[in-house]
Design a protein around this motif. Sequence first.
Motif, PDB file in Angstrom:
ATOM      1  N   SER A   1     -12.953 -65.254 -52.594  1.00  0.00           N
ATOM      2  CA  SER A   1     -12.250 -65.401 -53.630  1.00  0.00           C
ATOM      3  C   SER A   1     -11.107 -66.512 -53.679  1.00  0.00           C
ATOM      4  O   SER A   1     -10.507 -66.609 -53.942  1.00  0.00           O
ATOM      5  CB  SER A   1     -11.659 -64.565 -53.797  1.00  0.00           C
ATOM      6  N   ASN A   2     -11.515 -67.576 -52.690  1.00  0.00           N
ATOM      7  CA  ASN A   2     -10.453 -69.252 -52.399  1.00  0.00           C
ATOM      8  C   ASN A   2      -9.300 -68.139 -51.297  1.00  0.00           C
ATOM      9  O   ASN A   2      -8.865 -68.999 -51.210  1.00  0.00           O
ATOM     10  CB  ASN A   2     -10.285 -69.541 -53.646  1.00  0.00           C
ATOM     11  N   ASP A   3      -9.304 -67.130 -51.463  1.00  0.00           N
ATOM     12  CA  ASP A   3      -8.142 -66.838 -50.503  1.00  0.00           C
ATOM     13  C   ASP A   3      -8.514 -66.817 -48.897  1.00  0.00           C
ATOM     14  O   ASP A   3      -7.697 -66.353 -48.007  1.00  0.00           O
ATOM     15  CB  ASP A   3      -7.787 -64.995 -50.671  1.00  0.00           C
ATOM     16  N   TYR A   4      -9.829 -66.572 -48.636  1.00  0.00           N
ATOM     17  CA  TYR A   4      -9.954 -66.310 -47.406  1.00  0.00           C
ATOM     18  C   TYR A   4     -11.546 -67.458 -47.039  1.00  0.00           C
ATOM     19  O   TYR A   4     -11.983 -67.502 -48.214  1.00  0.00           O
ATOM     20  CB  TYR A   4     -10.528 -64.816 -47.265  1.00  0.00           C
TER      21      TYR A   4
ATOM     22  N   GLY B   1     -10.362 -67.706 -41.418  1.00  0.00           N
ATOM     23  CA  GLY B   1      -8.827 -68.464 -42.199  1.00  0.00           C
ATOM     24  C   GLY B   1      -8.341 -67.850 -43.921  1.00  0.00           C
ATOM     25  O   GLY B   1      -8.830 -67.223 -44.152  1.00  0.00           O
ATOM     26  N   ILE B   2      -6.946 -68.095 -43.434  1.00  0.00           N
ATOM     27  CA  ILE B   2      -6.595 -67.072 -44.600  1.00  0.00           C
ATOM     28  C   ILE B   2      -5.516 -68.324 -45.718  1.00  0.00           C
ATOM     29  O   ILE B   2      -4.576 -69.112 -44.895  1.00  0.00           O
ATOM     30  CB  ILE B   2      -5.329 -66.460 -43.904  1.00  0.00           C
ATOM     31  N   ASN B   3      -6.145 -68.818 -46.663  1.00  0.00           N
ATOM     32  CA  ASN B   3      -6.001 -69.660 -47.727  1.00  0.00           C
ATOM     33  C   ASN B   3      -4.761 -69.032 -48.326  1.00  0.00           C
ATOM     34  O   ASN B   3      -5.229 -69.472 -49.870  1.00  0.00           O
ATOM     35  CB  ASN B   3      -7.220 -70.183 -47.790  1.00  0.00           C
TER      36      ASN B   3
ATOM     37  N   ALA C   1       0.886 -73.736 -46.756  1.00  0.00           N
ATOM     38  CA  ALA C   1       0.590 -73.215 -45.383  1.00  0.00           C
ATOM     39  C   ALA C   1      -0.775 -72.509 -45.335  1.00  0.00           C
ATOM     40  O   ALA C   1      -0.738 -71.228 -46.255  1.00  0.00           O
ATOM     41  CB  ALA C   1       1.750 -72.434 -45.259  1.00  0.00           C
ATOM     42  N   LYS C   2      -1.710 -72.643 -45.033  1.00  0.00           N
ATOM     43  CA  LYS C   2      -3.218 -72.023 -44.294  1.00  0.00           C
ATOM     44  C   LYS C   2      -2.962 -71.532 -42.944  1.00  0.00           C
ATOM     45  O   LYS C   2      -2.511 -72.139 -42.372  1.00  0.00           O
ATOM     46  CB  LYS C   2      -3.886 -72.507 -44.968  1.00  0.00           C
ATOM     47  N   PHE C   3      -3.759 -71.056 -43.119  1.00  0.00           N
ATOM     48  CA  PHE C   3      -4.007 -70.165 -41.227  1.00  0.00           C
ATOM     49  C   PHE C   3      -4.939 -69.816 -41.180  1.00  0.00           C
ATOM     50  O   PHE C   3      -5.979 -69.595 -41.982  1.00  0.00           O
ATOM     51  CB  PHE C   3      -3.704 -68.728 -41.412  1.00  0.00           C
TER      52      PHE C   3
END
Length: 168
Positions: free
Chosen positions: A15-18, A56-58, A63-65
Amino acid sequence: IELRRAYLTVKGKISNDYDFHVTGDFAQGQTTTSCPVSGTTASCTSTNQLDVAYFGINWWDQAKFRFGQFDMPFGLEHLTSDLFIDFQERSLTDLLVPGKERGAMIHGAPFKGFYYGLAASTGRGKNVNNIDKQVEGVDVIGRVTANFAEIMGNPDAVYHVGVDFSRG
């Protein structure tokens, strides 16, 4: 026969978040270890190694991790695919800069045309655990870039300026 590149990759987005990315390198990293063969100890060669593996956390574009083993944010040549460099081999200076390492990174595009990346890594390189007793600290690696063509609204050009740093 020599295989220079043989990768198997699994990657995806939730879902584009991870996002996640796992790539195995089946042509490089030959290591010789002793392994049992019919009751004796013989030399065995293994060519499989982990090339990239991260999660990744997006949540935000600013700010992405990223956590795992990945390309450190240093040097444009290292971040460019082999398909898009002018020469058959990378330059000698590419060996002197941080490459793929284990660590954590925050990166993103806070404004149109700007990008930053700041990573903390073990400094050991690819596929090396930090298990010795030396206290060396964490490597800090960063990159800030600006694409003036994108800032000026010209999507057909790239006017790119960047600054990198590394401590460790």
